[in-house]
Design an enzyme around this catalytic site. Structure first.
Site, mmCIF file in Angstrom:
data_model
loop_
_atom_site.group_PDB
_atom_site.id
_atom_site.type_symbol
_atom_site.label_atom_id
_atom_site.label_comp_id
_atom_site.label_asym_id
_atom_site.label_seq_id
_atom_site.Cartn_x
_atom_site.Cartn_y
_atom_site.Cartn_z
ATOM 1 N N ASP A 1 -8.704 13.069 24.540
ATOM 2 C CA ASP A 1 -8.890 14.003 25.653
ATOM 3 C C ASP A 1 -7.844 15.105 25.553
ATOM 4 O OD1 ASP A 1 -10.107 15.028 27.900
ATOM 5 O OD2 ASP A 1 -9.045 13.714 29.294
ATOM 6 N N GLU A 2 -8.171 16.266 26.090
ATOM 7 C CA GLU A 2 -7.288 17.436 26.017
ATOM 8 C C GLU A 2 -6.942 17.736 24.557
ATOM 9 O OE1 GLU A 2 -6.880 19.312 28.511
ATOM 10 O OE2 GLU A 2 -7.275 18.027 30.235
ATOM 11 N N ALA A 3 -7.932 17.589 23.678
ATOM 12 C CA ALA A 3 -7.727 17.732 22.237
ATOM 13 C C ALA A 3 -7.283 19.135 21.838
ATOM 14 C CB ALA A 3 -8.997 17.341 21.483
ATOM 15 N N GLN A 4 -7.452 20.115 22.705
ATOM 16 C CA GLN A 4 -6.997 21.470 22.386
ATOM 17 C C GLN A 4 -5.490 21.528 22.173
ATOM 18 O OE1 GLN A 4 -8.217 20.628 25.421
ATOM 19 N NE2 GLN A 4 -7.074 21.631 27.060
#
Length: 149
Positions: free
Chosen positions: A27-30
């Site tokens: 999650d929140e891979a950016q």
């Protein structure tokens, strides 16, 4: 759940924590580094692990996050959210505008700590919010609030 920092050796972590044939949700891979994205792809290819990444492709300046760009380059499948994301005008929206004290800004650090706890005003620092906009309104910096007479 494990917090992944830019300094995290993701390959070593995955070797320890995820069995062959396992599953990873990122999650929140950016906010991952391109090397960490490469490590996720390596885990898929070499260890038969399913990996699902969630996050934004672009930042508030309209530029791809480095990890988002690498994910697009390496992904086996790209799946948009099944829900339509709409601008206040009803058009498809793909850009996140950063509002600081109600004004759209496109300069500044990618990660900004601000006050989002109060809808009536900031308790500390600037009041920072994000609003998804279509390209037309992102380019013109016109928010829903600015459109109301």
């Amino acid at each position: 759940a494990v917090e992944v920092a830019p300094s995290t050796d993701l390959w070593a972590l995955l070797l320890r924590a995820v069995p062959v044939g396992g599953f990873v949700v990122a999650d929140e891979a950016q906010f991952y580094t391109p090397q960490q994205v490469d490590d996720l792809a390596r885990c898929v290819d070499e260890r038969d692990v399913d990996v699902a990444c969630f996050g934004l492709l672009s930042d508030f300046t309209g530029r791809l996050f480095a990890a988002g760009a690498r994910l697009v380059e390496l992904a086996d499948v790209l799946v948009p959210l099944p829900l339509p994301v709409l601008c206040w005008c009803g058009r498809a929206a793909r850009l996140n505008a950063r509002l600081v004290d109600g004004v759209v800004v496109r300069e500044g650090q990618t990660v900004l700590l601000g006050d989002t706890a109060s809808s009536t005003g900031a308790l500390f620092g600037p009041d920072v919010r994000y609003q998804v906009l279509c390209r037309r309104h992102w380019m013109s910096r016109q928010t829903a609030r600015a459109a109301v007479p």
